[in-house]
Motif scaffolding. Structure first.
Motif, PDB file in Angstrom:
ATOM      1  N   PHE A 166       0.795  -1.236  -0.035  1.00 45.18           N
ATOM      2  CA  PHE A 166       0.150  -0.087  -0.041  1.00 45.18           C
ATOM      3  C   PHE A 166       0.809   1.206  -0.003  1.00 45.18           C
ATOM      4  CE2 PHE A 166      -1.691   3.303   2.916  1.00 45.18           C
ATOM      5  CZ  PHE A 166      -2.530   3.807   2.070  1.00 45.18           C
ATOM      6  N   VAL A 185     -11.410   6.808   4.155  1.00 52.43           N
ATOM      7  CA  VAL A 185     -10.061   6.341   4.531  1.00 52.43           C
ATOM      8  C   VAL A 185      -9.788   7.796   5.427  1.00 52.43           C
ATOM      9  CG1 VAL A 185      -9.586   4.528   3.126  1.00 52.43           C
ATOM     10  CG2 VAL A 185      -8.940   6.873   2.341  1.00 52.43           C
ATOM     11  N   HIS A 187      -8.521   8.422   8.268  1.00 52.13           N
ATOM     12  CA  HIS A 187      -6.927   8.602   8.807  1.00 52.13           C
ATOM     13  C   HIS A 187      -5.884   8.775   7.993  1.00 52.13           C
ATOM     14  CE1 HIS A 187      -9.554   6.174  11.906  1.00 52.13           C
ATOM     15  NE2 HIS A 187      -8.981   7.065  12.611  1.00 52.13           N
TER      16      HIS A 187
ATOM     17  N   LEU B 124      -8.925   0.376  -3.224  1.00 52.24           N
ATOM     18  CA  LEU B 124      -9.616   0.949  -2.107  1.00 52.24           C
ATOM     19  C   LEU B 124     -10.008   0.266  -0.741  1.00 52.24           C
ATOM     20  CD1 LEU B 124     -11.165   3.247  -1.036  1.00 52.24           C
ATOM     21  CD2 LEU B 124     -13.441   2.478  -2.159  1.00 52.24           C
ATOM     22  N   VAL B 126      -7.883  -2.455   0.238  1.00 50.34           N
ATOM     23  CA  VAL B 126      -6.712  -2.304   1.076  1.00 50.34           C
ATOM     24  C   VAL B 126      -6.389  -1.001   1.707  1.00 50.34           C
ATOM     25  CG1 VAL B 126      -4.075  -2.713   0.566  1.00 50.34           C
ATOM     26  CG2 VAL B 126      -5.380  -4.184  -0.763  1.00 50.34           C
ATOM     27  N   ALA B 127      -6.699   0.109   0.723  1.00 49.71           N
ATOM     28  CA  ALA B 127      -6.488   1.477   1.638  1.00 49.71           C
ATOM     29  C   ALA B 127      -7.306   1.745   3.053  1.00 49.71           C
ATOM     30  CB  ALA B 127      -6.917   2.460   0.505  1.00 49.71           C
ATOM     31  N   ARG B 128      -8.624   1.030   2.738  1.00 54.48           N
ATOM     32  CA  ARG B 128      -9.567   0.989   4.091  1.00 54.48           C
ATOM     33  C   ARG B 128      -8.930   0.101   5.114  1.00 54.48           C
ATOM     34  NH1 ARG B 128     -13.662  -0.889   1.137  1.00 54.48           N
ATOM     35  NH2 ARG B 128     -14.939   0.861   0.151  1.00 54.48           N
ATOM     36  N   PHE B 130      -5.725  -0.435   5.605  1.00 54.63           N
ATOM     37  CA  PHE B 130      -4.433   0.428   6.373  1.00 54.63           C
ATOM     38  C   PHE B 130      -4.943   1.553   7.188  1.00 54.63           C
ATOM     39  CE2 PHE B 130      -2.143  -2.375   3.535  1.00 54.63           C
ATOM     40  CZ  PHE B 130      -0.745  -2.376   4.193  1.00 54.63           C
ATOM     41  N   ASP B 131      -6.195   2.285   6.555  1.00 58.16           N
ATOM     42  CA  ASP B 131      -6.927   3.160   7.257  1.00 58.16           C
ATOM     43  C   ASP B 131      -7.250   2.937   8.660  1.00 58.16           C
ATOM     44  OD1 ASP B 131      -7.933   6.179   7.004  1.00 58.16           O
ATOM     45  OD2 ASP B 131      -9.370   4.957   8.144  1.00 58.16           O
ATOM     46  N   LEU B 134      -4.008   2.497  10.936  1.00 59.55           N
ATOM     47  CA  LEU B 134      -3.325   3.657  11.084  1.00 59.55           C
ATOM     48  C   LEU B 134      -4.345   4.390  12.260  1.00 59.55           C
ATOM     49  CD1 LEU B 134      -1.549   6.162  10.697  1.00 59.55           C
ATOM     50  CD2 LEU B 134      -2.909   7.030   9.015  1.00 59.55           C
ATOM     51  N   GLY B 135      -5.431   4.253  12.044  1.00 61.78           N
ATOM     52  CA  GLY B 135      -6.492   4.611  13.234  1.00 61.78           C
ATOM     53  C   GLY B 135      -6.205   3.863  14.612  1.00 61.78           C
ATOM     54  N   LEU B 151       3.598   2.145   8.931  1.00 60.26           N
ATOM     55  CA  LEU B 151       2.717   1.570   7.806  1.00 60.26           C
ATOM     56  C   LEU B 151       3.747   0.922   6.837  1.00 60.26           C
ATOM     57  CD1 LEU B 151      -0.117   3.780   6.934  1.00 60.26           C
ATOM     58  CD2 LEU B 151       0.019   1.749   8.551  1.00 60.26           C
TER      59      LEU B 151
END
Lengths: 229, 229
Positions: A166, A185, A187, B124, B126-128, B130-131, B134-135, B151
DNA sequence: ACCTGAACACCGTTCAAGT
DNA sequence: ACCTGAACACCGTTCAAGT
């Protein structure tokens, strides 16, 4: 017809050979990408018919195995030319230099990680490299057991690359899309906003710096375990 | 001919749809491996002609993108069902549980890492994910800057897998070959000999344990940095 | 021993035609 | 709107034939 023999096209070879085939394969991957490397394109670049290749390599899999050999040879050469401290004095610095030297080679061959990933069997060239890594750690005071765990923990990082599934960079949408993204997303969007305070916005990931951060995180952790006995 | 319509073959569908196509693709990859997944084999498993698929997916790339979506949905479901501590109380344990839950999903779909690796764009789904990672770290007290570095440092490990370029298991040659190997990779051979003192010889790598070791090495390092401010 | 032309069994995909 | 048959432009690879 003219030019029966002495043409100076790409097929200027005096005769095929395995090294020549592999060098041609590396050239195609470097210049046009891995997808452009087919038995037919490889043959053409050597001024020969596709079927001629099979006299020097068993099949395409063997070509890919050969690419790994070529890259590993370049890495071994880069490592050999290093002016690194003796592992007994500073294994961590010696390892760091080795890994970063390997990484420099991979930067020259951006297709290399993809090829490594597709190889299933353990290649002798790769085994030799990891043997060197283990030897370095042994000289640095590692037990075989901790050295073994270290090899696993490092994984592909020992060869200078890591899997970036990512890329936050990929998020930097064209402003309007960012608002829509913010719901999905939040964050990540906030993280980018936070980073842009400093100034840099797009292309703000320094992959070399991030690689070194992750590498040092692991090496520091290993040193702590080593020192603790 | 008999069985004009109501046959009970694989093509029992009432009509194709994107979800149905993707479910079929997952089934083929699970049962016969990623290499067996072709547009033609996929169509056949759905009792349809290959060209019919193109009414529901743009092309094969879109099918692979869809596989990522399916896997990510399973991971999100597994994560949602977790009884993890609040990140404010113990981010490291919460993260560890999340990653290991993702790993369990990937074990069910051994082809998944290969598919992730071939995807270039940022999905999207995968991004979610990782979001969410991160959160979790934000709630655990991370700055955006350290979260960002985290990350990168985690990379594919955040999703439960790591790249094992070299499997020491692959070295366990049939005794005779070991002697020849000993010259080429002396440290690896010695390492295996050392490990076999304990008893276990073949299949001695516990990949789950090694994954957790590497994960904890990174999480411990991150926690140290976070605590240091 | 090395190279080649023709062919085979696959791919993903396009296109015009059916219902 | 959805499905299909035939075809196209590729693959890797085999085989019998050339020198």
């Amino acid at each position: 017809m003219a030019g029966v023999r002495g043409g100076s096209g790409p097929g200027q070879q005096v005769g095929l050979s395995r090294p020549r085939v592999l060098r041609g394969a590396v050239a195609i991957a470097d210049e046009r990408g891995l997808a452009a490397l087919t038995m037919r394109s490889l043959a053409e670049s050597l001024g020969v018919e596709a079927m001629s290749l099979y006299h020097h390599v068993a099949n395409k899999e063997a070509v890919l195995d050969g690419l790994v050999e070529v890259v590993m040879a370049e890495i071994e050469e880069a490592v050999a030319g290093l002016d690194a401290p003796a592992p007994e004095d500073d294994w961590q610095r010696a390892m760091r230099m080795r890994v970063l030297a390997a990484r420099e080679v991979l930067v020259r061959h951006p297709w290399a990680p993809s090829v490594f990933e597709t190889r299933t069997g353990t290649s002798l060239a790769v085994a030799r490299y990891f043997d060197g890594v283990l030897g370095l750690m042994r000289r640095g005071g590692f037990s075989y057991e901790l050295g073994h765990r270290a090899l696993h923990a490092l994984g592909s990082r020992a060869l200078g690359f890591s899997q970036e599934l990512f890329e936050p960079d990929g998020i930097e949408a064209p402003e309007e899309a960012l608002a829509a993204m913010a719901e999905e997303v939040p964050h990540l969007v906030a993280m980018i906003a936070d980073a842009s305070h400093g100034g840099a916005v797009l292309g703000w990931c320094d992959y070399q710096a991030e690689f070194e951060f992750g590498l040092d995180l692991i090496l520091d952790g290993l040193e702590r375990l080593r020192a603790a006995g």
